[in-house]
Design a protein around this motif. Structure first.
Motif, short mmCIF file in Angstrom:
data_model
loop_
_atom_site.label_atom_id
_atom_site.label_comp_id
_atom_site.label_asym_id
_atom_site.label_seq_id
_atom_site.Cartn_x
_atom_site.Cartn_y
_atom_site.Cartn_z
N GLU A 197 0.65 -1.30 -0.09
CA GLU A 197 0.04 -0.01 0.05
C GLU A 197 1.04 1.14 -0.06
OE1 GLU A 197 0.28 1.83 3.04
OE2 GLU A 197 1.56 0.46 3.82
N ASP A 198 0.31 2.29 -0.24
CA ASP A 198 1.22 3.65 -0.60
C ASP A 198 2.09 3.76 0.57
OD1 ASP A 198 -0.43 3.83 -2.62
OD2 ASP A 198 -1.71 5.66 -2.14
N ALA A 199 1.68 4.11 1.81
CA ALA A 199 2.68 4.39 3.05
C ALA A 199 3.75 3.48 3.12
CB ALA A 199 1.96 4.50 4.30
N GLY A 200 3.35 2.07 3.06
CA GLY A 200 4.35 1.03 3.18
C GLY A 200 5.36 1.26 1.78
N ALA A 201 4.72 1.39 0.68
CA ALA A 201 5.65 1.43 -0.43
C ALA A 201 6.64 2.53 -0.54
CB ALA A 201 4.99 1.51 -1.88
N VAL A 202 6.09 3.89 0.24
CA VAL A 202 7.03 4.96 0.25
C VAL A 202 8.21 4.68 1.46
CG1 VAL A 202 7.39 7.57 0.94
CG2 VAL A 202 5.51 6.57 -0.69
N ALA A 203 7.70 3.93 2.36
CA ALA A 203 8.92 3.52 3.17
C ALA A 203 9.98 2.71 2.75
CB ALA A 203 8.11 2.74 4.86
N ALA A 204 9.43 1.82 1.85
CA ALA A 204 10.48 0.86 1.46
C ALA A 204 11.19 1.63 0.35
CB ALA A 204 9.71 -0.22 0.46
N LEU A 205 10.50 2.60 -0.46
CA LEU A 205 11.56 3.66 -1.30
C LEU A 205 12.37 4.32 -0.65
CD1 LEU A 205 8.92 4.72 -3.90
CD2 LEU A 205 10.55 2.89 -4.12
N THR A 206 12.05 4.76 0.51
CA THR A 206 12.92 5.65 1.36
C THR A 206 14.22 4.78 1.74
OG1 THR A 206 11.04 6.95 2.13
CG2 THR A 206 13.12 7.10 3.69
N ALA A 207 14.05 3.89 2.52
CA ALA A 207 14.76 2.64 3.04
C ALA A 207 16.05 2.50 1.62
CB ALA A 207 14.35 1.52 3.23
N ALA A 208 15.41 2.27 0.31
CA ALA A 208 16.49 2.03 -0.63
C ALA A 208 16.98 3.34 -1.02
CB ALA A 208 15.61 1.59 -2.09
N LEU A 209 16.48 4.31 -0.92
CA LEU A 209 17.31 5.36 -1.39
C LEU A 209 18.42 5.93 -0.20
CD1 LEU A 209 14.60 7.70 -2.70
CD2 LEU A 209 16.58 6.84 -3.95
N GLN A 210 18.16 5.44 0.98
CA GLN A 210 18.90 5.71 2.15
C GLN A 210 20.07 4.90 2.25
OE1 GLN A 210 16.49 6.37 5.41
NE2 GLN A 210 16.00 8.43 4.87
N LYS A 261 18.00 -6.72 -2.89
CA LYS A 261 16.59 -7.79 -2.68
C LYS A 261 16.22 -8.49 -1.59
CE LYS A 261 14.82 -11.67 -5.44
NZ LYS A 261 14.77 -12.89 -6.56
N GLU A 262 17.57 -8.64 -0.84
CA GLU A 262 17.26 -9.26 0.60
C GLU A 262 16.81 -8.36 1.62
OE1 GLU A 262 20.01 -11.74 3.81
OE2 GLU A 262 20.79 -11.28 1.97
N GLU A 263 17.16 -7.17 1.56
CA GLU A 263 16.80 -6.27 2.42
C GLU A 263 15.40 -5.86 2.37
OE1 GLU A 263 19.52 -2.70 2.93
OE2 GLU A 263 21.33 -3.92 3.23
N LEU A 264 15.02 -5.42 1.05
CA LEU A 264 13.77 -5.09 0.90
C LEU A 264 12.64 -5.96 0.68
CD1 LEU A 264 14.57 -2.13 -1.80
CD2 LEU A 264 14.04 -1.74 0.35
N GLY A 265 12.98 -7.29 0.54
CA GLY A 265 12.17 -8.55 0.39
C GLY A 265 11.43 -8.46 -0.98
N ALA A 266 12.24 -8.15 -2.02
CA ALA A 266 11.62 -8.08 -3.23
C ALA A 266 11.09 -9.05 -3.92
CB ALA A 266 12.63 -7.40 -4.45
N ASP A 267 9.88 -9.13 -4.82
CA ASP A 267 9.37 -10.38 -5.00
C ASP A 267 9.97 -10.78 -6.70
OD1 ASP A 267 7.03 -10.82 -3.33
OD2 ASP A 267 7.10 -8.81 -3.68
N ALA A 268 10.44 -9.94 -7.28
CA ALA A 268 11.12 -10.09 -8.42
C ALA A 268 12.17 -9.17 -8.97
CB ALA A 268 10.14 -10.39 -9.74
N VAL A 269 12.86 -9.54 -10.00
CA VAL A 269 14.03 -8.53 -10.63
C VAL A 269 13.63 -8.40 -12.00
CG1 VAL A 269 16.38 -7.90 -10.89
CG2 VAL A 269 15.84 -8.92 -8.73
N LEU A 270 13.39 -7.00 -12.71
CA LEU A 270 13.11 -7.09 -14.18
C LEU A 270 14.48 -6.96 -14.68
CD1 LEU A 270 10.50 -4.15 -14.06
CD2 LEU A 270 10.05 -6.75 -13.76
#
Length: 434
Positions: A197-210, A261-270
């Protein structure tokens, strides 16, 4: 009104045209190819100064990472030339022509700089302003002048090239530009997180950018928008999709993607092709363009076996719905992005998606008289909103660009007067009287 087009083929002729307009006291609609004519307030004038005749690359010094070209040079000429030398304009210039119902690839270098727009890589590479080194042009006095240089260290005094970026032709008729180019990445991969959901997605994006992994793109597509993607691995998720881009040398990309991928728990890699395709959609706001002839699907790998989403094919439903909607570009603090998006959805019938790690919201809104006040009310003091696409009558009566505080508006008027004292260059394109 009958409009007469004046099309100079040299900087001297452009200066003559401005001097004539000045002597006649008549304003000019300054344009390149016109691919972004629908962006900004309508200009009431009988004369258009068409700069598309000022075309051609003047100098391309690939070893020095510098390109000089005339303002009307098509981006469709510049970008392939850079790609041949494995170089790029790192700020990812947008092609918004299709958003306004025009063919793709019609934008010019002058239009890119004058509009100041940038794509997803703005969060890491900066905007068009940061990559503009020098300009030549004609001010509203009819003076042909130069500003800046070919290297950053040669720029002294007032940085005029930076001022021209985002001025929409209201200060100077640009005739030639020098821009910085950079090496293109050897490889690109995109991590895909499904169902956030939006808030969780933005939190994941923030973690990735940091993170220390040098992320160059961070976007979130809610389910309705993701379904419109022509990248199968994105559309086939059947829900929201969060995307994190990593670019660079092959081994480095592989290592950083594995760690993220490990840190964010990504489901796939394009893969590379899928990544290029989906970030182009994000960059050019393709989800809100009418698509009468959808392009072939980019085949996915890890998610290719998932069920096909409902709707009219892989375009995600009714394209006419989006072609009639008004499109807003909303800049906001990333921490406020999810709240602002929810407020807009509550007040309006809107589809939207996030770029710049949640700091940019693109919204396609059903036409209503109170849309501008609802969007800017949802923002409060957290950011600003620009009306990018709407019919001319709406852009005439609506503040297209976000209203400026009185001191900033007063400064803008003084800058306008210093370059164009009689107000003949794109008058009112951004703000009334400016």
């Amino acid at each position: 009104m009958t409009v007469t087009t004046v099309k100079p083929d040299s900087a001297a002729q452009a200066a003559d045209a401005v001097r004539w307009a000045l002597s006649e006291g008549t304003p000019l609609d300054v344009a390149g190819s016109g691919s972004k004519r629908g962006l900004g307030r309508p200009i009431q004038t009988a004369y258009t100064l068409d700069l598309s005749g000022l075309s051609g690359v003047v100098a391309y010094e690939a070893e020095e990472l510098v390109l000089t070209a005339r303002a009307g040079t098509p981006m469709a000429e510049i970008l392939p030339m850079l790609a041949e030398r494995r170089q790029q304009l790192a700020f990812e210039p947008q092609d918004l022509g299709p958003l306004f119902g025009r063919p793709e690839g019609q934008g010019t270098l002058g239009g890119v700089v004058a509009s100041g727009l940038a794509g997803p890589r703005r969060i890491s590479a900066g905007s068009a302003r940061d990559h503009t080194l020098g300009i030549e042009g004609v001010n509203g006095r009819g003076d042909l002048y130069k500003g800046g240089g070919k290297v950053v260290k040669n720029v002294t005094g007032y940085d005029v090239p930076k001022l021209m970026a985002g001025s929409f032709g209201t200060l100077t008729v640009l005739t030639e530009l020098t821009v910085k180019v950079l090496p293109a990445p050897e490889d690109v991969r995109t991590l895909l997180l499904a169902g956030r959901e939006d808030a969780g997605a933005v939190a994941a994006l923030t973690a990735a950018l940091q993170s220390p992994y040098d992320v160059s793109g961070a976007a979130h597509l809610p389910a309705a928008v993701a379904a419109r993607s022509h990248v199968r691995a994105v559309a086939a998720v059947g829900g929201a999709v969060t995307l994190v881009r990593v670019e660079g040398f092959g081994p480095s990309v592989t290592a950083r993607v594995a760690a993220l991928k490990e840190e964010l728990g990504a489901d796939a890699v394009l893969d590379r092709d899928e990544s290029l395709a989906v970030w182009r959609e994000i960059k050019d706001v393709a989800f809100f363009c009418p698509l009468p002839n959808p392009p072939p699907l980019t085949q996915g790998r890890e998610l290719d076996s998932l069920p096909r989403p409902a709707g009219e094919g892989w375009g995600g439903g009714d394209d006419s719905r989006h072609s009639s909607r008004h499109v807003w570009k909303i800049s906001v603090q990333p921490s406020e992005g999810a709240r602002v998006a929810e407020s807009i959805r509550w007040a309006l019938d809107a589809d939207l998606y996030f770029d710049w790690g949640g700091g940019l919201i693109w919204a396609a809104v059903a036409p209503t008289p109170d849309a501008a006040s609802a969007i800017r009310g949802a923002l409060g003091t957290a950011g600003h909103a620009t009306l990018v696409r709407a019919p001319e009558n709406v852009r005439t009566t609506t503040e297209v660009f976000h209203p400026l505080p009185d001191p900033v508006m007063a400064l803008s008027r003084r800058v306008k007067e210093s370059f164009d004292p009689c107000g003949i260059l794109n008058p009112g394109r951004m703000y009334a009287g400016v």
